[in-house]
Enzyme design. Sequence first.
Site, PDB file in Angstrom:
ATOM      1  N   LYS A 167      20.628  38.521 -13.783  1.00 51.42           N
ATOM      2  CA  LYS A 167      22.062  38.297 -13.810  1.00 51.42           C
ATOM      3  C   LYS A 167      22.646  38.961 -12.565  1.00 51.42           C
ATOM      4  O   LYS A 167      22.338  40.124 -12.274  1.00 51.42           O
ATOM      5  CB  LYS A 167      22.687  38.872 -15.077  1.00 51.42           C
ATOM      6  N   LYS A 191      19.359  32.426 -30.012  1.00 57.01           N
ATOM      7  CA  LYS A 191      19.439  33.841 -30.341  1.00 57.01           C
ATOM      8  C   LYS A 191      18.724  34.088 -31.671  1.00 57.01           C
ATOM      9  O   LYS A 191      18.978  33.409 -32.666  1.00 57.01           O
ATOM     10  CB  LYS A 191      20.895  34.288 -30.435  1.00 57.01           C
TER      11      LYS A 191
END
Length: 337
Positions: free
Chosen positions: A222, A115
């Site tokens: 997803k 991240k």
Amino acid sequence: MTALGADALPTLDEVLSGSAVVSVQLTTRFRGVEHREAVLLRGPAGWSEFSPFAEYGDAEAATWLAAALDFGWRDSGAAVLRRSIPVNATLPAVAPDRIEAVLARYDGCRTVKIKVAERGQTLADDVERVRETRRLIGAEGRIRLDANGAWNLDEAEHAVRELEQFDLEYVEQPCASVEELAELRRRIHRIDVLVAADESVRKAADPLAVARAGAADVLVIKAAPLGGVDRALAIVEAAGLPAVVSSALDTSVGLAMGAALAARLPALEFDCGLGTGALLADDVAVAPVVPVTGAIGTGRATVDEDALRRLAAPDERAQWWRARLERCYALLAAPPA
């Protein structure tokens, strides 16, 4: 919105009667939260999960409910092509001295998604995090970055040029818009760093726009935000791009839905982002879905009844989630306008 169709939805009473709201502590603060909340649903096909992030509105969250009902009340007809899914480690925006401990939870993972562009941090922080990760995993490890659309176009170009020294596999959602992604891809075409699209697929009114615009080399998909396994498969087929199946910090029940999607993709060129069970301090499953020698298995999660009691959310949070589920169900059951 759902493969079940509004006329084939289970009744709201059926959905709620087998539901349980849980709150699971994270090992590391992630996406600004320290506990992950979810509604687990017991359907005739097996356990399913409804867990859109709290900030999402009802219209967006209803798509997650469509996926949960589809997975719990209907088995996808698509063929299962693999029983083992290679996964990446996911590294939150932690300080360099914490990286080794976080990565130790991901057994055998050869790829790390880092991240970056965290609010309150700088590019210098990202550089040090990526540098330390590369040192720890060695030259053979793979590094991918995830900016969650936080950079503008010029910031993204500067960051990619600064970080490509660490041999990046791809950068995920460096900018927010499809137009910015397309321009960034044009600007860095001489650098061997791919552009992946996540939010520009799962949060878009038209999930295929990014592919038509030539704005990405890879799709990050997803199952829950796209409405379920079959709908996600259809998007990948129509886009004609390689796909990485990722999670939304799910419990093992939600990760099993992601694994079902990855198991049915015609091709799986990249490690998937389905190893995030390693970020949970506890789990609801008898056998938690976490990486073992760099991979997870497929198949539905078996829920531990003792864990449901141990991880039960406080009453006020359980009421909040059930009210949200009821609103989303009403959207799914409403006749077309």
